[in-house]
Design a protein around this motif. Structure first.
Motif, PDB file in Angstrom:
ATOM      1  N   TYR A 307       0.967  -1.111  -0.120  1.00 55.13           N
ATOM      2  CA  TYR A 307       0.065   0.123   0.016  1.00 55.13           C
ATOM      3  C   TYR A 307       0.756   1.111  -0.173  1.00 55.13           C
ATOM      4  O   TYR A 307       0.645   2.184  -0.622  1.00 55.13           O
ATOM      5  CB  TYR A 307      -1.016   0.107   1.121  1.00 55.13           C
ATOM      6  CG  TYR A 307      -1.856   1.265   1.367  1.00 55.13           C
ATOM      7  CD1 TYR A 307      -3.037   1.329   0.471  1.00 55.13           C
ATOM      8  CD2 TYR A 307      -1.629   2.103   2.322  1.00 55.13           C
ATOM      9  CE1 TYR A 307      -3.777   2.485   0.375  1.00 55.13           C
ATOM     10  CE2 TYR A 307      -2.310   3.338   2.365  1.00 55.13           C
ATOM     11  CZ  TYR A 307      -3.453   3.489   1.575  1.00 55.13           C
ATOM     12  OH  TYR A 307      -4.337   4.429   1.546  1.00 55.13           O
ATOM     13  N   THR A 308       1.764   1.413   0.927  1.00 56.90           N
ATOM     14  CA  THR A 308       2.787   2.342   0.925  1.00 56.90           C
ATOM     15  C   THR A 308       3.915   2.465  -0.030  1.00 56.90           C
ATOM     16  O   THR A 308       4.445   3.399  -0.193  1.00 56.90           O
ATOM     17  CB  THR A 308       3.185   2.647   2.426  1.00 56.90           C
ATOM     18  OG1 THR A 308       3.742   1.486   2.896  1.00 56.90           O
ATOM     19  CG2 THR A 308       1.918   2.904   3.409  1.00 56.90           C
ATOM     20  N   GLY A 309       4.370   1.216  -0.169  1.00 52.42           N
ATOM     21  CA  GLY A 309       5.637   1.015  -1.000  1.00 52.42           C
ATOM     22  C   GLY A 309       7.038   1.167  -0.072  1.00 52.42           C
ATOM     23  O   GLY A 309       7.999   1.109  -0.618  1.00 52.42           O
ATOM     24  N   ALA A 310       6.583   1.360   1.152  1.00 52.85           N
ATOM     25  CA  ALA A 310       7.789   1.436   2.236  1.00 52.85           C
ATOM     26  C   ALA A 310       8.389   0.063   2.597  1.00 52.85           C
ATOM     27  O   ALA A 310       7.672  -0.806   2.547  1.00 52.85           O
ATOM     28  CB  ALA A 310       7.269   2.277   3.635  1.00 52.85           C
ATOM     29  N   THR A 311       9.768   0.303   2.807  1.00 54.78           N
ATOM     30  CA  THR A 311      10.371  -1.055   3.327  1.00 54.78           C
ATOM     31  C   THR A 311      10.270  -1.231   4.670  1.00 54.78           C
ATOM     32  O   THR A 311      10.637  -0.394   5.661  1.00 54.78           O
ATOM     33  CB  THR A 311      11.688  -0.903   2.849  1.00 54.78           C
ATOM     34  OG1 THR A 311      11.823  -0.774   1.491  1.00 54.78           O
ATOM     35  CG2 THR A 311      12.301  -2.121   3.177  1.00 54.78           C
ATOM     36  N   HIS A 312      10.040  -2.520   5.224  1.00 56.46           N
ATOM     37  CA  HIS A 312       9.780  -2.611   6.766  1.00 56.46           C
ATOM     38  C   HIS A 312      10.582  -3.990   6.896  1.00 56.46           C
ATOM     39  O   HIS A 312      10.865  -4.743   6.255  1.00 56.46           O
ATOM     40  CB  HIS A 312       8.333  -2.910   7.044  1.00 56.46           C
ATOM     41  CG  HIS A 312       7.507  -1.850   6.712  1.00 56.46           C
ATOM     42  ND1 HIS A 312       7.350  -0.726   7.591  1.00 56.46           N
ATOM     43  CD2 HIS A 312       6.540  -1.691   5.913  1.00 56.46           C
ATOM     44  CE1 HIS A 312       6.557   0.319   7.195  1.00 56.46           C
ATOM     45  NE2 HIS A 312       6.070  -0.307   5.875  1.00 56.46           N
ATOM     46  N   SER A 313      11.035  -4.079   8.174  1.00 60.41           N
ATOM     47  CA  SER A 313      11.555  -5.419   8.632  1.00 60.41           C
ATOM     48  C   SER A 313      10.651  -6.505   9.201  1.00 60.41           C
ATOM     49  O   SER A 313       9.632  -5.879   9.731  1.00 60.41           O
ATOM     50  CB  SER A 313      12.607  -5.219   9.819  1.00 60.41           C
ATOM     51  OG  SER A 313      13.809  -4.031   9.166  1.00 60.41           O
ATOM     52  N   ILE A 314      10.742  -7.689   8.944  1.00 60.52           N
ATOM     53  CA  ILE A 314       9.765  -8.596   9.583  1.00 60.52           C
ATOM     54  C   ILE A 314      10.778  -9.556  10.250  1.00 60.52           C
ATOM     55  O   ILE A 314      11.815 -10.132   9.898  1.00 60.52           O
ATOM     56  CB  ILE A 314       9.337  -9.375   8.229  1.00 60.52           C
ATOM     57  CG1 ILE A 314       8.625  -8.315   7.308  1.00 60.52           C
ATOM     58  CG2 ILE A 314       8.337 -10.625   8.909  1.00 60.52           C
ATOM     59  CD1 ILE A 314       7.823  -9.055   6.100  1.00 60.52           C
ATOM     60  N   LEU A 315      10.339  -9.572  11.599  1.00 59.90           N
ATOM     61  CA  LEU A 315      10.997 -10.789  12.516  1.00 59.90           C
ATOM     62  C   LEU A 315      10.276 -12.019  12.525  1.00 59.90           C
ATOM     63  O   LEU A 315       8.952 -11.820  12.490  1.00 59.90           O
ATOM     64  CB  LEU A 315      11.168 -10.113  13.943  1.00 59.90           C
ATOM     65  CG  LEU A 315      12.171  -8.776  14.177  1.00 59.90           C
ATOM     66  CD1 LEU A 315      11.874  -8.530  15.585  1.00 59.90           C
ATOM     67  CD2 LEU A 315      13.547  -9.234  13.781  1.00 59.90           C
ATOM     68  N   LEU A 316      10.860 -12.960  12.354  1.00 60.03           N
ATOM     69  CA  LEU A 316      10.194 -14.423  12.624  1.00 60.03           C
ATOM     70  C   LEU A 316      10.605 -14.868  13.888  1.00 60.03           C
ATOM     71  O   LEU A 316      11.987 -14.869  14.149  1.00 60.03           O
ATOM     72  CB  LEU A 316      10.578 -15.199  11.492  1.00 60.03           C
ATOM     73  CG  LEU A 316      10.373 -14.839  10.058  1.00 60.03           C
ATOM     74  CD1 LEU A 316      10.681 -15.945   9.046  1.00 60.03           C
ATOM     75  CD2 LEU A 316       8.744 -14.759   9.899  1.00 60.03           C
ATOM     76  N   CYS A 317       9.602 -15.308  14.891  1.00 62.44           N
ATOM     77  CA  CYS A 317      10.098 -15.924  16.076  1.00 62.44           C
ATOM     78  C   CYS A 317       9.259 -16.889  16.379  1.00 62.44           C
ATOM     79  O   CYS A 317       7.869 -16.835  16.263  1.00 62.44           O
ATOM     80  CB  CYS A 317       9.832 -14.696  17.206  1.00 62.44           C
ATOM     81  SG  CYS A 317      10.048 -15.294  18.939  1.00 62.44           S
ATOM     82  N   ALA A 318       9.979 -18.300  16.611  1.00 61.36           N
ATOM     83  CA  ALA A 318       8.994 -19.462  17.186  1.00 61.36           C
ATOM     84  C   ALA A 318       8.836 -19.236  18.715  1.00 61.36           C
ATOM     85  O   ALA A 318       9.652 -18.963  19.370  1.00 61.36           O
ATOM     86  CB  ALA A 318       9.788 -20.659  16.759  1.00 61.36           C
ATOM     87  N   LEU A 319       7.782 -19.798  19.121  1.00 58.57           N
ATOM     88  CA  LEU A 319       7.190 -19.595  20.612  1.00 58.57           C
ATOM     89  C   LEU A 319       6.354 -20.610  20.874  1.00 58.57           C
ATOM     90  O   LEU A 319       5.533 -21.315  19.891  1.00 58.57           O
ATOM     91  CB  LEU A 319       6.862 -18.251  21.058  1.00 58.57           C
ATOM     92  CG  LEU A 319       5.560 -17.628  20.343  1.00 58.57           C
ATOM     93  CD1 LEU A 319       5.275 -16.599  21.049  1.00 58.57           C
ATOM     94  CD2 LEU A 319       5.779 -17.368  19.121  1.00 58.57           C
TER      95      LEU A 319
END
Length: 361
Positions: A307-319
């Motif tokens: 939607y915004t075209g902005a770059t974001h970080s994605i954290l993957l966490c198993a719990l």
């Protein structure tokens, strides 16, 4: 619990209370409680669970009393001058209904009782012997049981236990009474034909009634015998630890190194495993908080919002299921604008979960 309590304690720095500098503080998963506060809470919780187990234990006695009273009443009516043997068979069906009700109540009783035994063996008993600390994973097991309670005993095992302990004797009395009423009153029968004739109920032939009684009693005996080996629940009096339950001991009389130290009756089921995806612009801060607070690892991926075209970080966490609320709090404190997705994981393998390598059979 990820670590023994001794590793999760630190010294209080609150000078407002006498002796606070040396009083240990429970710091499990971000909670800061003094040892006295934690112990007080556990004692009250233990008393509540004992009280709840006692209530359901009393309800078990209530249904047994109903079965005994109804049996006595039916025998009194059946052996009266105008009594009919069919009353005994009707009472047998009523007793069966009481048996099913009691089996359901017994499953509830075992649920509360299993929590009491877990605290007794892994918390209180462990505090009385070196190294004077609860078992490492007892808190995780207890928390999961509170969040997602499950019956520790199946319906079939519950029915079998109540049969062997109480109801088989009641059915035995009813069977003998029915046979005696049919064969001896008002006069003793002189042939099998006469016995089958008396056993008839209305339009139902005596042969059919006798066959029904035989199959019914055989089924009850079969359930009682087939469920003898089922030990899904701890029961009221059973061995607590593996070494008492038949685990081989070494020459010194102690359990071997491979012997588990937890109670054998603890339910051996894998905890619910989840995968969290955290979309944030503060990946380093959020990841550090997860490492410090939850003691869980995280993996950073790069993503782009459509939607915004902005770059974001994605954290993957198993719990696990018991860590979800803590994760949400940690992320919210660091970056309230984060986007968190928690999904079930079919299987999580690696450190902190199930081992990645499997032994070949």
């Amino acid at each position: 619990m990820d670590k023994p309590p001794s590793e999760n304690q630190k010294t209080s720095a609150n000078p407002s209370q006498p002796g606070a500098e040396s009083e240990p503080v429970w710091t499990f998963r971000g909670y800061h409680l003094r040892a006295s506060e934690f112990t007080t809470a556990m004692v009250h919780f233990f008393r509540a669970e004992v009280h709840r187990a006692n209530i359901w234990r009393t309800r078990l006695d209530t249904t047994t009393n109903w079965a005994v009273v109804s049996t006595g009443a039916s025998l009194t009516i059946a052996f009266s001058q105008s009594g009919f043997h069919g009353v005994i068979l009707m009472n047998a069906l009523l007793v069966t209904m009481f048996l099913l009700i009691e089996a359901r109540r017994y499953r509830y009783y075992e649920l509360w009782s299993s929590r009491v035994r877990l605290m007794e063996t892994d918390f209180f008993a462990a505090m009385l012997v070196p190294p004077f600390q609860p078992s490492p994973d007892w808190a995780e097991s207890l928390a999961e049981n509170l969040l997602h309670p499950q019956y520790p005993i199946s319906v079939l095992e519950a029915v079998g236990r109540r049969l062997r302990r109480n109801y088989l004797y009641i059915y035995m009395i009813l069977t003998i009474a029915w046979a005696a009423k049919t064969a001896l009153f008002p006069t003793a029968v002189k042939s099998w034909y006469e016995f089958t004739y008396r056993a008839s109920i209305g339009s139902i032939p005596g042969d059919t009634v006798i066959l029904f009684v035989a199959l019914f009693i055989s089924s009850l005996i079969g359930i009682a015998l087939l469920t003898v080996g089922l030990q899904q629940a701890l029961g009221e009096i059973l061995p607590r630890f593996a070494s008492e339950a038949g685990v081989p001991l070494n020459t010194s009389g102690k359990a071997t190194a491979e012997t588990p130290t937890k109670p054998w009756f603890r339910v051996a089921r894998r905890r619910r495993q989840l995968m969290a995806l955290i979309i944030t612009d503060r990946a380093n801060e959020v990841g550090a908080a997860i490492l410090n607070e939850l003691k869980r690892g995280a993996t950073v991926l790069e993503g782009k919002g459509m939607y915004t075209g902005a770059t974001h970080s994605i954290l993957l966490c198993a719990l696990t299921i018991t860590e979800v609320n803590h994760l949400k709090k940690v992320v919210s404190d660091v970056d309230p604008r984060s986007f968190v997705i928690v999904t079930p994981a079919q299987e999580v393998l690696g450190r902190g979960f199930m081992p990645l390598s499997t032994e070949k059979s």
